[in-house]
Design an enzyme around this catalytic site. Structure first.
Site, PDB file in Angstrom:
ATOM      1  CB  SER A  11       4.494 -14.937  16.395  1.00  0.00           C
ATOM      2  OG  SER A  11       5.520 -14.003  16.074  1.00  0.00           O
ATOM      3  CG  HIS A  12      10.298 -17.087  15.529  1.00  0.00           C
ATOM      4  ND1 HIS A  12       9.534 -17.784  14.628  1.00  0.00           N
ATOM      5  CD2 HIS A  12      11.478 -17.755  15.613  1.00  0.00           C
ATOM      6  CE1 HIS A  12      10.219 -18.821  14.178  1.00  0.00           C
ATOM      7  NE2 HIS A  12      11.395 -18.835  14.759  1.00  0.00           N
ATOM      8  CB  VAL A  13       7.957 -11.512  18.099  1.00  0.00           C
ATOM      9  CG1 VAL A  13       7.970 -10.281  18.990  1.00  0.00           C
ATOM     10  CG2 VAL A  13       9.169 -11.530  17.181  1.00  0.00           C
ATOM     11  CG  ASP A  68       6.647 -15.957  13.160  1.00  0.00           C
ATOM     12  OD1 ASP A  68       6.993 -17.157  13.267  1.00  0.00           O
ATOM     13  OD2 ASP A  68       6.949 -15.099  14.010  1.00  0.00           O
TER      14      ASP A  68
END
Length: 124
Positions: A11-13, A68
């Site tokens: 995920s980017h987060v 994502d």
């Protein structure tokens, strides 16, 4: 005992990358689940190096990878090229796809049957 299949979440987060495995562990305690989130500086984005680390930390020899956003896939593909493990990347809704795969892996369902269940979740 080495596990045959494991799951990798990208995920980017960073918080999403940590949170999804927490959800999956509720239904798949016996599945090896690792994650990579954020850039090397823990900013929004992804890192091929972090993804490689997630591959290596995973106890399984073959991995099901979920991500994502599109640039996550690019870094996943880069990491796959550098890994000795077989990695299957799925273009499906992140949480729903990973959850489906985790529950089915926990039940020892065959990969081809898992992929049939993931097909309706494919992002086009």
């Amino acid at each position: 005992m080495t596990k045959k299949f494991g799951i990798v979440i990208v995920s980017h987060v960073p918080e999403v990358a940590v949170g999804v495995p927490k959800l999956l562990e509720q239904v798949a305690a016996d599945v090896s689940i690792t994650f990579a989130g954020g850039t090397d500086e823990n900013e929004i984005g992804t890192s091929a190096g972090k993804i490689m680390d997630a591959f290596e930390r995973n106890e399984a020899q073959e991995l099901l990878a979920f991500y994502d956003l599109g640039s996550s896939k690019m870094n996943l593909e880069l990491a796959v090229e550098m890994s000795d493990k077989k990695v299957n990347i799925y273009d499906v809704a992140l949480i729903e796809g990973a959850y489906t795969a985790a529950t089915l892996l926990e039940a020892d369902v065959a990969l081809k049957d898992i992929e049939q269940q993931l097909a309706p979740l494919k992002i086009k």
